[in-house]
Design an enzyme around this catalytic site. Structure first.
Site, mmCIF file in Angstrom:
data_model
loop_
_atom_site.group_PDB
_atom_site.id
_atom_site.type_symbol
_atom_site.label_atom_id
_atom_site.label_comp_id
_atom_site.label_asym_id
_atom_site.label_seq_id
_atom_site.Cartn_x
_atom_site.Cartn_y
_atom_site.Cartn_z
ATOM 1 N N SER A 137 41.603 80.415 37.200
ATOM 2 C CA SER A 137 41.721 81.117 35.918
ATOM 3 C C SER A 137 40.399 81.843 35.674
ATOM 4 C CB SER A 137 41.943 80.087 34.801
ATOM 5 O OG SER A 137 41.743 80.665 33.530
ATOM 6 N N TYR A 150 40.605 72.107 30.161
ATOM 7 C CA TYR A 150 41.119 73.132 31.083
ATOM 8 C C TYR A 150 39.959 73.802 31.813
ATOM 9 C CZ TYR A 150 44.044 77.167 32.546
ATOM 10 O OH TYR A 150 44.720 78.143 33.255
HETATM 11 P P1 NDP Z 1 53.845 78.084 33.658
HETATM 12 O O1 NDP Z 1 53.655 77.056 32.620
HETATM 13 O O2 NDP Z 1 54.745 79.219 33.391
HETATM 14 O O3 NDP Z 1 54.276 77.383 35.045
HETATM 15 C C1 NDP Z 1 53.569 76.265 35.514
HETATM 16 C C2 NDP Z 1 54.280 75.696 36.734
HETATM 17 O O4 NDP Z 1 53.615 74.485 37.125
HETATM 18 C C3 NDP Z 1 55.717 75.342 36.450
HETATM 19 O O5 NDP Z 1 56.509 75.550 37.597
HETATM 20 C C4 NDP Z 1 55.640 73.854 36.129
HETATM 21 O O6 NDP Z 1 56.890 73.255 36.350
HETATM 22 C C5 NDP Z 1 54.572 73.416 37.125
HETATM 23 N N1 NDP Z 1 53.923 72.171 36.742
HETATM 24 C C6 NDP Z 1 53.200 71.930 35.617
HETATM 25 N N2 NDP Z 1 52.816 70.647 35.576
HETATM 26 C C7 NDP Z 1 53.309 70.063 36.712
HETATM 27 C C8 NDP Z 1 53.256 68.754 37.244
HETATM 28 N N3 NDP Z 1 52.647 67.746 36.591
HETATM 29 N N4 NDP Z 1 53.878 68.500 38.425
HETATM 30 C C9 NDP Z 1 54.520 69.486 39.081
HETATM 31 N N5 NDP Z 1 54.597 70.745 38.641
HETATM 32 C C10 NDP Z 1 54.006 71.028 37.463
HETATM 33 O O7 NDP Z 1 52.387 78.604 34.024
HETATM 34 P P2 NDP Z 1 51.855 79.897 34.816
HETATM 35 O O8 NDP Z 1 52.832 80.344 35.813
HETATM 36 O O9 NDP Z 1 51.338 80.835 33.825
HETATM 37 O O10 NDP Z 1 50.595 79.225 35.523
HETATM 38 C C11 NDP Z 1 50.467 79.018 36.917
HETATM 39 C C12 NDP Z 1 49.003 78.777 37.227
HETATM 40 O O11 NDP Z 1 48.263 79.918 36.820
HETATM 41 C C13 NDP Z 1 48.397 77.589 36.486
HETATM 42 O O12 NDP Z 1 47.529 76.888 37.338
HETATM 43 C C14 NDP Z 1 47.623 78.239 35.349
HETATM 44 O O13 NDP Z 1 46.542 77.446 34.922
HETATM 45 C C15 NDP Z 1 47.166 79.521 36.007
HETATM 46 N N6 NDP Z 1 46.831 80.579 35.053
HETATM 47 C C16 NDP Z 1 47.781 81.139 34.230
HETATM 48 C C17 NDP Z 1 47.420 82.144 33.326
HETATM 49 C C18 NDP Z 1 48.392 82.797 32.400
HETATM 50 O O14 NDP Z 1 47.970 83.586 31.530
HETATM 51 N N7 NDP Z 1 49.679 82.574 32.527
HETATM 52 C C19 NDP Z 1 46.027 82.593 33.227
HETATM 53 C C20 NDP Z 1 45.126 81.944 34.144
HETATM 54 C C21 NDP Z 1 45.531 80.975 35.013
HETATM 55 P P3 NDP Z 1 57.423 71.977 35.509
HETATM 56 O O15 NDP Z 1 56.995 72.182 34.078
HETATM 57 O O16 NDP Z 1 58.908 71.981 35.725
HETATM 58 O O17 NDP Z 1 56.758 70.801 36.134
#
Ligand code: NDP
Length: 245
Positions: A137, A150
């Site tokens: 991030s 975070y």
């Molecule tokens: P979303 O919340 O849309 O998706 C997150 C994904 O991670 C989902 O598929 C979720 O599935 C999975 N996930 C979360 N917790 C767990 C867990 N304990 N075990 C297994 N799977 C898990 O987030 P984004 O797509 O936006 O984020 C993806 C990455 O990008 C993250 O690391 C985030 O920190 C990073 N990021 C995002 C930004 C943004 O603005 N969107 C900015 C900067 C970084 P489920 O809930 O079904 O487990």
């Protein structure tokens, strides 16, 4: 006759049920050559329709990342690309009730899970070919009030990226981070709502006046794992519309 056909290169992407993870799964599948495995706590229909192998698992539980990779390895012995993408982002001031649980959840999902999945994959990575990407991030590069857990986890993930790049360099395995700013996903929508804002208003905080689409992050990942990027390792590539400039 000698069989010269090579098996499809294997890509493992954590957190593929939606957002950036789903875009990554779909972008690699669209290349037509990859066998893609992914996991999430809840397997979305889109993920099940896109990936070759999916597993429901909660990566915040110790051992879950190891079990996921063991299940992948039972199907495919080699891993060409590993992308640690699963993450959670929740704002909370440090003095808030339930601080410990909040910190532990952030570190478990955003940092420890990446370590566990990566360590379990080490024996399957292909020397001179494999590539690891951590989705960090912009908050791996700067702080933000009420995002201590975070920021700590994502800074840690960047440190892990750099040290691991050096450790795996002799094997010719590259390790890089992609550091997104705001990306149009459920996470961004939830963060915006928590700030009393909305996704539509997020571009105002970005110098280029636009937020990143998940497909742009996926395109950067495809570039990073490609032969063109063969000398790039230990780096953090920001994709943020100028936010950190
Ligand atoms: P979303 O919340 O849309 O998706 C997150 C994904 O991670 C989902 O598929 C979720 O599935 C999975 N996930 C979360 N917790 C767990 C867990 N304990 N075990 C297994 N799977 C898990 O987030 P984004 O797509 O936006 O984020 C993806 C990455 O990008 C993250 O690391 C985030 O920190 C990073 N990021 C995002 C930004 C943004 O603005 N969107 C900015 C900067 C970084 P489920 O809930 O079904 O487990």
């Amino acid at each position: 006759m000698v069989n010269t056909e090579e098996a499809a290169p294997v890509v493992v992407i954590t957190g593929g049920s939606r957002g950036i993870g789903l875009a990554l799964v779909q972008a690699f599948k669209a290349q037509g050559t990859y066998w893609v495995a992914s996991c999430a706590r809840t397997l979305s229909r889109e993920l099940q329709a896109s990936a070759d192998f999916v597993m429901s698992c909660d990566l915040s539980v110790p051992g879950a990342g190891r079990d996921f990779i063991a299940a992948v390895r039972a199907q495919q012995p080699k891993i060409r690309v590993l992308i640690n993408n699963a993450g959670i982002a929740e704002a909370r001031s440090l003095g808030a009730v339930g601080d410990d649980a909040h910190w532990q959840a952030s570190l478990a999902t955003n940092l420890f899970a990446a370590f566990e999945v990566t360590r379990a994959s080490l024996g399957s990575l292909e020397d001179q070919r494999s590539s690891i990407i951590m989705i960090t991030s912009v908050l791996a590069h700067r702080g933000l009030a009420e995002m201590t857990a975070y920021c700590a986890a994502k800074h840690g993930l960047l440190g892990f990226t750099r040290a691991l790049a050096l450790e795996l360099a002799p094997r010719g395995i590259r390790v890089n981070a992609i550091a997104p700013g705001w990306v149009r996903t459920q996470m961004a929508a939830e963060r915006a709502a928590a700030m009393g804002s909305s996704v539509e208003q997020l571009p105002r905080s970005v110098p280029m006046g636009r937020i990143v689409e998940p497909e742009e992050v996926a395109a950067l990942a495809l570039y990073l794992v490609s032969e063109v990027a063969r000398s790039i390792t230990g780096q953090s590539l920001c994709i943020d519309g100028g936010f950190l400039a």
